[in-house]
Design a protein around this motif. Structure first.
Motif, mmCIF file in Angstrom:
data_model
loop_
_atom_site.group_PDB
_atom_site.id
_atom_site.type_symbol
_atom_site.label_atom_id
_atom_site.label_comp_id
_atom_site.label_asym_id
_atom_site.label_seq_id
_atom_site.Cartn_x
_atom_site.Cartn_y
_atom_site.Cartn_z
ATOM 1 N N UNK A 52 0.898 -1.162 0.111
ATOM 2 C CA UNK A 52 -0.134 0.145 0.209
ATOM 3 C C UNK A 52 0.756 1.336 0.012
ATOM 4 N N UNK A 53 1.941 1.346 0.807
ATOM 5 C CA UNK A 53 2.539 2.420 1.013
ATOM 6 C C UNK A 53 3.515 2.822 -0.180
ATOM 7 N N UNK A 54 3.650 1.593 -0.914
ATOM 8 C CA UNK A 54 4.420 1.595 -2.226
ATOM 9 C C UNK A 54 3.548 2.487 -3.194
ATOM 10 N N UNK A 55 2.255 2.128 -3.110
ATOM 11 C CA UNK A 55 1.292 2.672 -4.249
ATOM 12 C C UNK A 55 0.900 4.019 -3.927
ATOM 13 N N UNK A 59 -0.132 8.962 -6.878
ATOM 14 C CA UNK A 59 -0.931 10.178 -7.278
ATOM 15 C C UNK A 59 -0.529 11.248 -6.332
ATOM 16 N N UNK A 60 -0.929 12.396 -6.671
ATOM 17 C CA UNK A 60 -0.705 13.599 -5.850
ATOM 18 C C UNK A 60 -1.699 13.496 -4.873
ATOM 19 N N UNK A 61 -3.026 13.246 -5.211
ATOM 20 C CA UNK A 61 -4.028 12.974 -4.247
ATOM 21 C C UNK A 61 -4.929 12.001 -4.445
ATOM 22 N N UNK A 62 -5.432 11.064 -3.573
ATOM 23 C CA UNK A 62 -6.323 10.331 -4.026
ATOM 24 C C UNK A 62 -7.754 10.631 -3.360
ATOM 25 N N UNK A 76 -13.639 12.254 0.453
ATOM 26 C CA UNK A 76 -12.577 13.375 0.919
ATOM 27 C C UNK A 76 -11.530 12.787 -0.034
ATOM 28 N N UNK A 77 -10.378 13.390 0.292
ATOM 29 C CA UNK A 77 -9.228 13.494 -0.692
ATOM 30 C C UNK A 77 -8.137 13.197 0.554
ATOM 31 N N UNK A 78 -7.302 12.307 -0.119
ATOM 32 C CA UNK A 78 -5.874 12.032 0.791
ATOM 33 C C UNK A 78 -4.775 12.948 -0.098
ATOM 34 N N UNK A 79 -4.349 13.760 0.606
ATOM 35 C CA UNK A 79 -3.302 14.562 0.208
ATOM 36 C C UNK A 79 -1.944 14.404 0.954
ATOM 37 N N UNK A 80 -0.895 15.002 0.421
ATOM 38 C CA UNK A 80 0.445 14.905 0.904
ATOM 39 C C UNK A 80 0.943 13.222 0.838
#
Lengths: 424, 109
Positions: A52-55, A59-62, A76-80
């Motif tokens: 998971x961490x590898x993937x 993307x910039x945000x998920x 929502x969005x997963x950023x950083x």
């Protein structure tokens, strides 16, 4: 003559004890297997986390569904996506990139794997011990008897295994030999012939003929009395006939025998008189008898002292079966002493039980191996083991068995306790 | 005899308790050493946070290192103390006696 005591194995360790010990081992094993399963799950989780961490930084945000409270999500969005707060332990977190996080996770995975492997070895060892306990319990349940004698070459152990304990008469011996296990006795006699051939080749044939005949066929004689007399030679002629074929078939064995002989001779020369040697398996006695006879033929005066010393003190408590039987063997002849130093099977060979069907195969397969063939043949249990290496491991674990028996009552592995227990 | 057995039983229970404590300390020690190893791999300017209750508090790397080291020393000292105490109270002679009784108890169960 034969003087000895017959001790039912049930008397030494009761059936319940053996079974209870086996049971405790089983419990321990099941607990360890649960832990093993847990570790396996951890490793699997760690691996999926690494993926998971590898993937994530791809993307910039998920766009995700964010959990909110106990029973809700919202989009929502997963950023950083490259910043991770990694738990190092003890409440400490570190901010790391994806790559660094993966490194941390990999190190953790390695530690987990090493734990897992170590635990796996432990479980294997315990399983092994448990199987030994089971065998012991079975033996005791069968009413097997341990026969101890004062340095008389006997192979009356077979009789005992049948749950009768006739006297140690020679006739009984013969009967037992012929009755109990045809295969086994046949093989043993062939081996005897082979040994005799060896000896004949080395030494005078006279001695061989004169004194060995009766001894070979009848496995009793008292060294103390320097009594080389022959017993009934009923089997002798038959054995003699089979000599040539036995020889050709077992040339390999002969080699081992020769080595043995030399070893024994060396040991005999220095061996002090034995005291109260006890005596386990039939085959060993048989072989010991063989060697004894040969040696006697060669070094009559020394044979008197030839009974090997009992290097290990006999402990009646603690490790009864294995240890006392080991000393039995040692007291027999120098050859046995030598043997014991090589083979860990002594711990087992004490068990007089021979399941006929197994014994035959044991002897056969052992016949091809080195000098260990002789004592090895008695070990019926060894066929479970498979390799010699494992056999040796068992001997140590056998001694350990009793300590762990006392320890399984409480799950604290106190080394001091174990130490003191074996000191009892 | 019954009294001796119960005394031995109590001793054994104590020993078991001691073992529990020792195990706990050992696990904590292991974890702290792991943390120290990871902290050493961090760069100087890396951010370290400590979770105190529901709060994540930013900590200095040097401070965190020092704290973890101190904790390790403390735990190992505790471990040693507990172990020594156990050795003293359950000295060899007594231990042997206990072991005999333990086996007796075990066989009686």
């Amino acid at each position: 003559m034969a003087k000895g005591t017959v001790t039912p194995m049930a008397g030494m360790f009761s059936v319940e004890e053996a079974q209870r010990a086996a049971q405790k081992m089983q419990e321990l094993i099941s607990e360890e297997e649960k832990r093993l399963q847990q570790l396996k799950d951890f490793i699997a989780d760690n691996n999926s986390l690494i993926n998971l961490v590898r993937k994530l930084p791809d993307e910039l945000h998920h766009d995700i569904m964010v959990p909110f409270g106990k029973a809700a999500f919202f989009p929502g969005r997963l950023i950083h996506t490259n910043e991770f707060l990694v738990l190092l332990g003890e409440g400490y977190h570190a901010e790391r990139t994806a790559k660094q996080t993966i490194d941390i996770l990999k190190r953790r995975g390695k530690a987990l794997e090493s734990n897992y492997n170590a635990l796996k070895m432990e479980v294997q060892n315990h399983k092994f011990e448990a199987s030994k306990f089971d065998d012991m319990a079975a033996e005791v349940a069968e009413g097997l008897v341990e026969i101890t004698e004062e340095y008389v070459e006997e192979n009356s152990a077979e009789a005992a295994s049948v749950s009768d304990t006739p006297g140690f008469s020679e006739a009984n011996n013969m009967k037992v030999v012929s009755d109990s296990d045809d295969d086994f006795s046949r093989i043993m006699s062939r081996m005897d012939e082979l040994e005799r051939e060896e000896l004949a080749a080395e030494s005078n044939v006279e001695c061989f003929d004169g004194e060995e005949i009766g001894n070979d066929s009848n496995y009793q004689h008292s060294l103390d009395a320097k009594n080389l007399e022959v017993m009934e030679p009923p089997q002798w002629p038959k054995e003699k006939n089979a000599i040539t074929e036995a020889l050709s078939r077992k040339s390999h064995e002969a080699e081992g025998v020769t080595d043995w002989l030399t070893m024994q001779l060396g040991a005999l020369k220095g061996g002090p008189a034995p005291k109260g040697a006890t005596l386990p398996g039939k085959a060993v006695q048989h072989n010991a008898a063989e060697f004894n006879h040969k040696e006697k033929a060669l070094l009559l005066p020394e044979v008197k002292e030839g009974v090997s010393p009992v290097p290990r003190p006999k402990k009646e408590v603690g490790v009864p079966a294995s240890k006392s039987e080991t000393s039995n063997r040692e007291s027999f002849t120098g050859s046995i002493v030598e043997h014991t130093s090589h083979v860990g099977t002594n711990a087992f060979t004490g068990s007089v039980v021979e399941h006929p069907s197994n014994v035959g195969t044991n002897v056969k397969e052992r016949a091809t191996s080195s000098s260990q063939a002789f004592t090895g043949s008695i070990v019926e249990h060894s066929h479970n083991l498979g390799t010699d290496g494992r056999v040796e491991a068992t001997s140590s674990s056998q001694a350990h068995c009793w300590t762990s028996m006392s320890n399984t009552g409480i799950h604290s592995d106190d080394e001091e306790m174990a130490y003191y227990w074996t000191g009892e | 005899m019954a009294m001796a057995i119960s005394a031995a039983l109590r001793d054994l229970q104590q020993i078991a308790k001691n073992h529990q404590v020792r195990k706990k300390y050992t696990i904590q020690l292991g974890e702290n050493e792991l943390v120290l190893k990871e902290l050493d791999l961090l760069k100087e300017d890396a951010n370290v946070y400590k979770l105190i209750g529901p709060v994540l508090v930013k900590q200095d790397l040097a401070e965190a290192n020092a704290n973890v080291r101190k904790r390790i020393d403390y735990i190992s000292a505790e471990l040693l103390r507990v172990y020594k105490r156990e050795c003293k109270t359950y000295r060899p002679g007594k231990l042997k006696h206990n072991v005999v009784l333990k086996y007796y108890i075990f066989s009686e169960e």
